[in-house]
Design a protein around this motif. Structure first.
Motif, mmCIF file in Angstrom:
data_model
loop_
_atom_site.group_PDB
_atom_site.id
_atom_site.type_symbol
_atom_site.label_atom_id
_atom_site.label_comp_id
_atom_site.label_asym_id
_atom_site.label_seq_id
_atom_site.Cartn_x
_atom_site.Cartn_y
_atom_site.Cartn_z
ATOM 1 N N THR A 39 63.988 57.843 33.088
ATOM 2 C CA THR A 39 63.866 58.571 31.829
ATOM 3 C C THR A 39 62.625 59.453 31.891
ATOM 4 O O THR A 39 61.689 59.190 32.647
ATOM 5 C CB THR A 39 63.745 57.615 30.632
ATOM 6 N N LEU A 40 62.631 60.502 31.080
ATOM 7 C CA LEU A 40 61.487 61.412 31.011
ATOM 8 C C LEU A 40 60.987 61.507 29.583
ATOM 9 O O LEU A 40 61.789 61.541 28.635
ATOM 10 C CB LEU A 40 61.873 62.813 31.503
ATOM 11 N N GLY A 41 59.666 61.574 29.441
ATOM 12 C CA GLY A 41 59.037 61.785 28.151
ATOM 13 C C GLY A 41 58.321 63.124 28.110
ATOM 14 O O GLY A 41 58.494 63.971 28.987
ATOM 15 N N MET A 42 57.509 63.295 27.095
ATOM 16 C CA MET A 42 56.815 64.568 26.896
ATOM 17 C C MET A 42 55.428 64.286 26.351
ATOM 18 O O MET A 42 55.249 63.393 25.523
ATOM 19 C CB MET A 42 57.602 65.443 25.918
ATOM 20 N N ALA A 43 54.443 65.041 26.829
ATOM 21 C CA ALA A 43 53.072 64.942 26.320
ATOM 22 C C ALA A 43 52.487 66.345 26.292
ATOM 23 O O ALA A 43 52.029 66.852 27.316
ATOM 24 C CB ALA A 43 52.234 64.012 27.192
ATOM 25 N N MET A 44 52.535 66.981 25.125
ATOM 26 C CA MET A 44 52.090 68.375 25.030
ATOM 27 C C MET A 44 50.902 68.558 24.106
ATOM 28 O O MET A 44 49.935 69.217 24.445
ATOM 29 C CB MET A 44 53.245 69.258 24.551
#
Length: 538
Positions: free
Chosen positions: A181-186
């Motif tokens: 799975t992939l997440g996001m940190a922006m």
């Protein structure tokens, strides 16, 4: 073996006038509106029928409740003081993730079948009715695929794992996993939505980079990797940061988990990159352009999720009204209750219809469809999420005191209702983005105008409202008027979709109450509508 029924004859009283537990609910078979709008969008309704039956069981509902009662826990260190930086979840969370990933929530849009994005969108709608928190990591995994096309090597390494339909939560390197799975940190503290203000630095290090900096929101921190933004020598750049490296943990240090209003089954964290290894995705300086593909697809899900929350709230309220009597009459048969529920149902079906209509544009590989999808997904996200909190509250009120109790499921939905409006661009950001898109991509406005005009001549009140919009906004408005403009456009587009794909009684009621102003300010303050037809959709 079936369980014994609970005792209704108690020492002090008999339990009467209380609806029985709902048990298994086939979420597709009991939702004719979904069948209509998903079918019109080209979705795989056979797949949705199977998923709706699976995800609607009493066991899945209990898993959702358990995942919310037992939120994720942060494990920073082992007993000897060595860093772990892990988030641990209740087994029910993993059961829900396994069901969604296994059914293709993240994969089905990319497997080549017709209507893949529409099918995915309907799965978001169905899953949100059971446990919306698990949607976050699955949505980002789905949405990351187009962004990874910016680098063929990363695409080849990651995408087969993202689309494998195998849920593998183990903390181990990508090569050893059955699925990922992939997440996001922006976002960062100082900038929020203004990601160009990010201060995280990325320094070249051989074939990779090392990142040093903080992220104010990291979604799904136990994902196998994150798409993130950092300042490289050439400017703000997109990176893929793996969670696990060969033989060691990447230096992604979790500071704390966010104590959120809702979305409790899902973890969100503040993190620091302590010289974490990262791989550049796209060219230096083109980070925003690269990440926009992911944002575009997450917006589809944030447009569909409120429709699912609204459906769940209404479903609970209608079940209560059908099995509860007051003043010698079943609640569902009382005219004022019917007006309230029918009024709410118009907002729910409008949100569902517009979301599925937008999803169909994602499945069409033309310049016109891409331009249209870019503006309409923002319209759908804005409008559905503005309507959702009030609908959940009114459904809660329809159930009386029981609606305010956790057992009813309504408090979970109420806490969740504001989230999707905030995630991936809050209301003002979305409105400004719509104006920007219409200004920079003229084709989007041309297609939108054609779609709004396609149903002209069928309902005079629709025609009058469309003409009033054109008169009021002969050109794009200034920033201060953006919300009025967007609300008007979204409501008109919703009406046009209902005219095409909903029963005439539903479309007529929507046009009369939402466009012609034949209503008061509060829910249920409407004129005569066909409540029988509208409520039959529930």
């Amino acid at each position: 073996m079936p369980q014994l029924p609970p005792d209704a004859a108690l020492l002090t009283h008999d339990v009467t006038n209380q609806p029985a537990a709902r048990g298994d609910v086939d979420l597709f078979a009991t939702d004719p509106a979904l069948a209509d709008h998903a079918g019109a969008a080209g979705a795989d309704t056979a797949h949705l029928a199977a998923y709706g039956e699976t995800i609607g069981t009493a066991a899945m509902a209990e898993a959702g409740r358990a995942a919310n009662r037992n939120p994720p826990e942060l494990a920073l260190f082992d007993t000897g003081g060595r860093r772990l930086d892990e988030v641990r979840f209740h087994p029910a969370y993993h059961d829900l993730m396994r069901a969604g990933i296994g059914a293709g929530y993240a994969a089905i849009a990319w497997e080549g079948a017709a209507g893949g994005h529409a099918t995915h969108a309907a799965m978001v709608y169905l899953t949100s009715q059971v446990e919306p928190g698990v949607c976050c990591p699955m949505t980002m995994t789905y949405a990351a695929v187009p962004a990874l096309q910016a680098d063929s090597g990363l695409f080849d390494a990651w995408v087969p794992k993202l689309l494998s339909r195998a849920y593998d939560p183990a903390p181990k390197p990508l090569a050893r996993k059955a699925g990922a799975t992939l997440g996001m940190a922006m976002t960062e503290k100082q900038g929020g939505s203004d990601v160009r203000a990010n201060t995280t630095r990325a320094a070249p290090d051989g074939d990779a980079y090392v990142l040093r900096g903080h992220k104010w929101f990291c979604s799904a921190p136990m994902s196998d990797g994150f798409l993130t933004l950092a300042q490289a020598p050439g400017g703000l750049t997109c990176f893929l940061v793996p969670r696990w490296l060969d033989g060691r943990r990447n230096t992604i240090h979790i500071q704390r988990l966010k104590d959120k209003l809702g979305n409790r089954a899902n973890a969100s964290a503040e993190i620091e990159y302590a010289d974490a290894v990262a791989h550049r995705l796209g060219e230096e300086g083109e980070g925003v352009k690269t990440i926009l593909d992911m944002v575009h697809h997450t917006r589809l899900d944030t447009a569909m999720a409120p429709a699912g929350l609204m459906r769940a709230a209404l479903s609970h309220a209608v079940h209560w009204a059908r099995h509860r009597t007051a003043f010698q009459k079943t609640l569902i048969d009382q005219p004022l209750m019917r007006s309230v529920l029918a009024d709410l149902a118009l907002d729910w079906e409008g949100t569902l219809a517009l979301g599925m209509f937008v999803a169909a544009q994602f499945d069409r590989d033309t310049d016109a469809a891409r331009a249209f999808a870019r503006v309409t997904v923002a319209l759908a996200k804005y409008m559905g999420n503005k309507l959702c909190p009030n609908l959940v509250y009114e459904a809660m009120e329809a159930m009386g005191g029981m609606g305010y109790v956790e057992d009813s499921g309504l408090p979970l939905l109420y806490r969740e209702a504001p989230l999707n409006s905030i995630w991936e661009g809050s209301g003002n950001v979305i409105c400004l983005d719509i104006l920007r898109t219409l200004r920079k991509v003229p084709l989007s406005g041309e297609v939108l105008s054609r779609e709004l005009g396609a149903v002209a001549g069928q309902y005079w009140r629709y025609d009058a409202a469309l003409n009033a919009h054109i008169t009021r906004f002969p050109r794009l408005p200034d920033e201060a008027q953006a919300r009025w403009y967007v609300e008007s456009l979204a409501t008109l587009l919703t009406a046009s979709v209902l005219i095409r794909h909903a029963p005439p009684a539903v479309a007529e009621a929507y046009v009369a109450t939402r466009l012609a102003g034949e209503r008061g300010r509060t829910t249920g303050a409407i004129g005569a509508v066909d409540t029988d037809m509208i409520l039959s959709r529930l």
